[in-house]
Write an enzyme that holds these catalytic residues in place. Structure first.
Site, short mmCIF file in Angstrom:
data_model
loop_
_atom_site.label_atom_id
_atom_site.label_comp_id
_atom_site.label_asym_id
_atom_site.label_seq_id
_atom_site.Cartn_x
_atom_site.Cartn_y
_atom_site.Cartn_z
N ASN A 9 0.87 -1.18 0.00
CA ASN A 9 0.00 0.00 0.00
C ASN A 9 0.90 1.22 0.00
O ASN A 9 1.51 1.54 1.02
CB ASN A 9 -0.89 -0.03 1.25
N LYS A 11 0.02 4.25 -0.21
CA LYS A 11 -0.62 5.42 0.42
C LYS A 11 -0.41 6.65 -0.47
O LYS A 11 -0.41 6.52 -1.68
CB LYS A 11 -0.10 5.59 1.85
N GLU A 89 -6.62 4.64 8.08
CA GLU A 89 -6.34 6.06 7.76
C GLU A 89 -7.55 6.70 7.08
O GLU A 89 -7.83 7.88 7.27
CB GLU A 89 -5.08 6.15 6.90
N GLU A 157 -5.03 -4.97 10.63
CA GLU A 157 -4.01 -3.94 10.81
C GLU A 157 -4.27 -3.20 12.12
O GLU A 157 -5.08 -2.26 12.17
CB GLU A 157 -4.07 -2.93 9.66
N GLY A 163 2.88 2.23 10.74
CA GLY A 163 3.82 3.34 10.59
C GLY A 163 4.56 3.71 11.86
O GLY A 163 5.19 4.77 11.94
#
Ligand code: 13P
Length: 235
Positions: A9, A11, A89, A157, A163
């Site tokens: 991913n 992002k 997110e 997740e 992160g």
């Protein structure tokens, strides 16, 4: 046996200069696992044809007056075969509810995309021992009837591991994935996401009910991502 997925991913990272990394990932992807990248939508049509790709979100509708949004039909038209839905997110930045994630997931199927449906608890929820209750509520609210191992991949997740460099421990991952396996049955691919790197990938993939990873930061460079895909293929 569930299919194994090494999913990246990207992002909101990557301009056309990043296509060289996608080419290198396409060239180096091992047999024995599906390797795919979900780049920013601006890069989808330029991704290598030999590399599976996906969107990071889709609007539930096919078209219409929704400035800035993208339909799953548009993602498919640009070459996507997957779409991430319900990433934490998006839930945080855009207030996406379980009901919206469910609508997105159904829309992704309508366009022929495989949904990568994300669920995960916050640190506060984990510390309050609500993890399984939170995941149950998210799944019940966002996984549509009609989900099959072909049209849906589940990604666990934990929000606190994304992160942060703080990967969940094998025991924590195993507890959740064993619960998901019991709830969803034998054939769904169950991915873990949150600070996955080459250094911790093999340990995670050794767990019985982990069928791959959804990788953020370590998917941006082929040199970081390919060893993860290789560890998965070898597991
Ligand atoms: P990191 O691998 O950067 O922690 O991101 C995980 C993630 O959110 C993938 O969707």
């Amino acid at each position: 046996m569930p299919t194994k997925y090494a999913a990246g991913n990207w992002k909101m990272n990557g301009t056309r200069a990043a296509l060289a990394e996608a080419e290198a990932i396409a060239k180096g992807a091992p047999d024995g696992a599906v390797t795919l990248i979900c780049p920013p939508a601006t890069l989808l049509a330029a991704m290598p044809e030999s590399l599976a790709s996906g969107g990071q979100y889709c609007h539930p509708n096919t078209s219409g007056a929704h400035t800035g949004d993208l339909s799953p039909e548009m993602l498919a038209d640009a070459g996507a075969t997957f779409c991430i839905t319900g990433h934490s997110e998006r839930r945080t930045d855009h207030g996406e509810t379980d009901a919206h994630v469910r609508a997105q997931t159904e829309a992704a199927w309508r366009a022929g995309l495989t949904a990568i449906l994300c669920i995960g608890e916050t640190l506060d929820q984990r510390e309050a021992e609500q993890t399984i209750a939170v995941l149950t509520e998210q799944l019940d609210g966002s996984l549509p009837d009609g989900a099959t191992p072909e049209n849906t991949v589940i990604a666990y997740e934990p929000v606190w591991a994304i992160g942060t460099g703080r990967v969940a421990t094998p025991d924590q991952v195993a507890e959740v994935h064993d619960f998901l396996r019991g709830k969803l049955g034998a054939d769904f691919a169950l991915l873990y996401g949150g600070s996955v790197k080459a250094a911790n990938a093999a340990e995670l993939f050794a767990l019985t009910n982990v069928n791959g990873a959804l990788v953020g930061g370590a998917s941006l460079k082929a040199a970081d991502f390919l060893p993860i895909a290789e560890a998965l293929a070898a597991s």
